[in-house]
Scaffold this active site. Structure first.
Site, PDB file in Angstrom:
ATOM      1  N   GLY A  61       0.843  -1.207   0.000  1.00 34.78           N
ATOM      2  CA  GLY A  61       0.000   0.000   0.000  1.00 34.78           C
ATOM      3  C   GLY A  61       0.868   1.243   0.000  1.00 34.78           C
ATOM      4  CB  SER A  63       0.893   3.394  -4.798  1.00 40.14           C
ATOM      5  OG  SER A  63      -0.429   3.004  -4.501  1.00 40.14           O
ATOM      6  CE  LYS A  90      -4.062   3.865  -7.189  1.00 34.71           C
ATOM      7  NZ  LYS A  90      -4.944   3.687  -6.029  1.00 34.71           N
ATOM      8  CG  ASP A 116      -5.198  -8.671  -5.005  1.00 41.09           C
ATOM      9  OD1 ASP A 116      -5.128  -8.479  -3.767  1.00 41.09           O
ATOM     10  OD2 ASP A 116      -6.282  -8.862  -5.599  1.00 41.09           O
ATOM     11  CE1 TYR A 216     -10.178  -1.045   7.875  1.00 45.43           C
ATOM     12  CE2 TYR A 216     -10.877   0.116   9.846  1.00 45.43           C
ATOM     13  CZ  TYR A 216      -9.932  -0.122   8.884  1.00 45.43           C
ATOM     14  OH  TYR A 216      -8.737   0.550   8.918  1.00 45.43           O
ATOM     15  CE  LYS A 220      -6.841  -2.162   9.075  1.00 44.74           C
ATOM     16  NZ  LYS A 220      -5.575  -2.317   8.338  1.00 44.74           N
ATOM     17  CB  ILE A 266      -4.955   8.455   7.617  1.00 46.52           C
ATOM     18  CG1 ILE A 266      -4.393   7.640   8.784  1.00 46.52           C
ATOM     19  CG2 ILE A 266      -3.823   9.007   6.744  1.00 46.52           C
ATOM     20  CD1 ILE A 266      -3.877   6.269   8.365  1.00 46.52           C
ATOM     21  CB  SER A 268      -5.504   8.391   3.047  1.00 45.06           C
ATOM     22  OG  SER A 268      -6.621   7.585   3.394  1.00 45.06           O
TER      23      SER A 268
HETATM   24  N1  LIG Z   1      -7.520   6.295   6.313  1.00 41.85           N
HETATM   25  C1  LIG Z   1      -7.818   6.114   7.585  1.00 41.85           C
HETATM   26  O1  LIG Z   1      -8.544   6.927   8.177  1.00 41.85           O
HETATM   27  C2  LIG Z   1      -7.240   4.954   8.355  1.00 41.85           C
HETATM   28  C3  LIG Z   1      -7.451   4.892   9.739  1.00 41.85           C
HETATM   29  C4  LIG Z   1      -6.887   3.845  10.472  1.00 41.85           C
HETATM   30  C5  LIG Z   1      -6.155   2.864   9.821  1.00 41.85           C
HETATM   31  N2  LIG Z   1      -5.993   2.941   8.464  1.00 41.85           N
HETATM   32  C6  LIG Z   1      -5.187   1.883   7.824  1.00 41.85           C
HETATM   33  O2  LIG Z   1      -3.969   2.475   7.399  1.00 41.85           O
HETATM   34  C7  LIG Z   1      -3.501   1.832   6.209  1.00 41.85           C
HETATM   35  C8  LIG Z   1      -3.280   2.865   5.112  1.00 41.85           C
HETATM   36  O3  LIG Z   1      -4.523   3.502   4.869  1.00 41.85           O
HETATM   37  P1  LIG Z   1      -4.649   4.783   3.914  1.00 41.85           P
HETATM   38  O4  LIG Z   1      -6.047   5.272   4.073  1.00 41.85           O
HETATM   39  O5  LIG Z   1      -3.505   5.689   4.164  1.00 41.85           O
HETATM   40  O6  LIG Z   1      -4.414   4.146   2.468  1.00 41.85           O
HETATM   41  P2  LIG Z   1      -5.283   4.290   1.130  1.00 41.85           P
HETATM   42  O7  LIG Z   1      -5.335   5.691   0.687  1.00 41.85           O
HETATM   43  O8  LIG Z   1      -6.568   3.549   1.279  1.00 41.85           O
HETATM   44  O9  LIG Z   1      -4.335   3.470   0.132  1.00 41.85           O
HETATM   45  C9  LIG Z   1      -4.348   2.058   0.145  1.00 41.85           C
HETATM   46  C10 LIG Z   1      -3.089   1.550  -0.516  1.00 41.85           C
HETATM   47  O10 LIG Z   1      -3.126   0.121  -0.523  1.00 41.85           O
HETATM   48  C11 LIG Z   1      -3.102  -0.361  -1.880  1.00 41.85           C
HETATM   49  N3  LIG Z   1      -3.963  -1.542  -1.964  1.00 41.85           N
HETATM   50  C12 LIG Z   1      -5.311  -1.599  -1.778  1.00 41.85           C
HETATM   51  N4  LIG Z   1      -5.752  -2.844  -1.970  1.00 41.85           N
HETATM   52  C13 LIG Z   1      -4.668  -3.604  -2.287  1.00 41.85           C
HETATM   53  C14 LIG Z   1      -4.483  -4.960  -2.620  1.00 41.85           C
HETATM   54  N5  LIG Z   1      -5.511  -5.824  -2.644  1.00 41.85           N
HETATM   55  N6  LIG Z   1      -3.220  -5.394  -2.908  1.00 41.85           N
HETATM   56  C15 LIG Z   1      -2.186  -4.526  -2.881  1.00 41.85           C
HETATM   57  N7  LIG Z   1      -2.286  -3.234  -2.570  1.00 41.85           N
HETATM   58  C16 LIG Z   1      -3.529  -2.781  -2.278  1.00 41.85           C
HETATM   59  C17 LIG Z   1      -3.598   0.831  -2.709  1.00 41.85           C
HETATM   60  O11 LIG Z   1      -3.167   0.795  -4.045  1.00 41.85           O
HETATM   61  P3  LIG Z   1      -4.038   0.027  -5.195  1.00 41.85           P
HETATM   62  O12 LIG Z   1      -5.472   0.404  -4.984  1.00 41.85           O
HETATM   63  O13 LIG Z   1      -3.467   0.502  -6.480  1.00 41.85           O
HETATM   64  O14 LIG Z   1      -3.814  -1.439  -4.983  1.00 41.85           O
HETATM   65  C18 LIG Z   1      -2.938   1.977  -1.961  1.00 41.85           C
HETATM   66  O15 LIG Z   1      -1.571   2.061  -2.243  1.00 41.85           O
HETATM   67  C19 LIG Z   1      -4.557   0.778   5.877  1.00 41.85           C
HETATM   68  O16 LIG Z   1      -4.182  -0.464   6.425  1.00 41.85           O
HETATM   69  C20 LIG Z   1      -5.791   1.294   6.585  1.00 41.85           C
HETATM   70  O17 LIG Z   1      -6.709   0.258   6.886  1.00 41.85           O
HETATM   71  C21 LIG Z   1      -6.506   3.958   7.729  1.00 41.85           C
END
Ligand SMILES: NC(=O)c1ccc[n+]([C@@H]2O[C@H](COP(=O)([O-])OP(=O)(O)OC[C@H]3O[C@@H](n4cnc5c(N)ncnc54)[C@H](OP(=O)(O)O)[C@@H]3O)[C@@H](O)[C@H]2O)c1
Ligand SMILES: *[C@@H]1O[C@H](CO)[C@@H](O)[C@H](O)[C@H]1NC(C)=O
Length: 375
Positions: A61, A63, A90, A116, A216, A220, A266, A268
């Protein structure tokens, strides 16, 4: 207790004021303890326990979002970096961005792998390809960070989605951990002085039940349990390395440390998608939560890894949730965690019922029923 004298509602006023007093005392103590905790953590963190300079790191993840933030900072600290995601375009953009941040331009190496991670074999391929790219040595740090939330009410969410959430938010990390540890825990006559690190990105949703996160949060929470249990198991291999009279090839090359990083919200691209399907009641419960940028969350996580933390939260709300939800998980600082945890138990006396009331009141006001035609 009230049977003889009859029910007297005013008798509750006194304890209510007392409770409010405890609430404010708790809030003040929380702040004091938090400041103290940061101070002590900083004070004792003389040596960097997460040195990545010249070492090889895999971030799934990587990217966008937190993963890209992590890759940038680790690039600034001199690491060779491999980012993994599905979408090649990406990955290409992110690789340029990460390469531009390098501490030693030209000397550090960067690679992207399109895969994946919800497919077990792909995780084995990732470790194999990186080992070859790294001149035959396995990576030093593996960060299972890819994840994605599809929030929704339990009965409204098709079971296939809840199942695929488990694939994405639990199994992907379990597959990568399995492939990584099978490569790291082989007998090796070579002995590395620095530990290897296996890191997973969980979520504060692993500590608290919030309406609308049933697809979800359990994944986790399972991930957190995997990290706790692996930490226990890894003691055996790490212990084996400490026996000087044992055969050189009866233990792995390096000590292995496992960490679970537990961010809150986050800002994101993932969050933007998540919010599109998030139930209104979940948004009410999350109102006022602090959102970190990808750089902020990454910087906090890495700073705390450098002080040697195991279960790493990235902001104050997460710190409080961690302290209150530790159970049998290893403490980062036994004194602070014990005091903080005790205080949080008092805070939950107010926060818990307040959150329950909000969800209940939402149902009362708007009505709540499962309509098969709408899902
Ligand atoms: N955002 C929040 O509020 C939040 C809060 C708490 C925890 N988290 C956790 O923090 C981590 C990062 O979250 P984020 O929100 O910063 O990231 P994000 O913007 O959702 O990006 C997800 C990343 O994972 C890749 N990805 C998704 N599915 C995939 C797959 N099946 N195989 C390989 N790569 C995959 C995506 O690229 P592709 O789609 O091109 O594969 C992208 O690079 C995650 O584990 C999330 O659950 C997020
Ligand atoms: C070290 O390993 C040897 C050989 O396996 C074993 O006999 C010995 O008891 C071990 N030492 C300790 C302190 O456990």
């Amino acid at each position: 207790m009230f049977g003889e004298t009859g029910y007297n509602p005013t008798a509750f006023n006194q304890p209510t004021y007392m409770a409010l007093g405890i609430y404010w005392a708790t809030a003040c103590l929380c702040i004091v303890v938090a400041v103290l905790a940061l101070n002590i953590m900083g004070f004792f963190s003389g040596t960097n326990k997460f040195d990545v300079d010249g070492r090889t790191v895999i971030i799934t993840g990587g990217s966008q979002g937190m993963g890209r933030g992590l890759a940038k900072i680790l690039s600034q600290k001199g690491a060779n970096i491999v980012i993994v995601a599905r979408t090649q375009s990406k990955l290409d953009d992110a690789l340029k961005y990460i390469t531009a941040a390098a501490k030693n331009p030209g000397k550090q190496r960067f690679l992207s792998i399109s895969a994946d991670v919800t497919i077990a074999e792909e995780n084995i391929r990732i470790i194999d390809e990186v080992t070859t790219w790294n001149h035959g040595s396995p990576p030093d740090v593996v960060w299972a960070n890819a994840g994605q939330a599809h929030p929704g009410l339990f009965v409204d969410t098709p079971l296939e989605i809840s199942r695929s959430q488990m694939d994405m938010n639990y199994w992907a990390a379990a597959y990568l951990s399995h492939a990584t540890l099978r490569s790291w825990l082989r007998p090796s006559p070579e002995k590395l002085s620095k530990p290897r690190h296996l890191i997973m990105t969980s979520s504060v949703a692993c500590y608290v039940g919030l309406a609308g996160y049933t697809p979800y949060a359990p994944a986790k929470a399972a991930m957190r349990s995997l990290a706790d249990t692996l930490r226990s198991e890894l003691n055996m291999y790490n212990g084996a390395r400490r026996n000087k009279s044992a055969a050189a090839d009866s233990s792995p090359a390096a000590e292995v440390k496992v960490h679970v990083v537990v961010p809150g919200t986050i800002k994101s691209p993932g969050l933007v998608n998540e919010d599109k399907v998030k139930h209104e009641v979940t948004k009410i419960l999350e109102e006022g939560d602090i959102a970190q940028t990808e750089d902020e969350v990454a910087a906090a996580a890495i700073r705390r890894l450098e002080t040697g933390g195991y279960m790493i939260t990235t902001q104050l709300l997460g710190d409080a949730m961690r302290a209150g939800g530790l159970g049998g998980s290893p403490r980062n600082n036994w004194l602070i965690d014990t005091i903080f945890g005790w205080i949080i138990h008092f805070a939950w006396l107010f926060i818990g019922p307040d959150m329950e009331r909000k969800v209940w009141a939402y149902g009362k006001e708007k009505g709540a029923v499962y309509r098969p035609e709408s899902s």
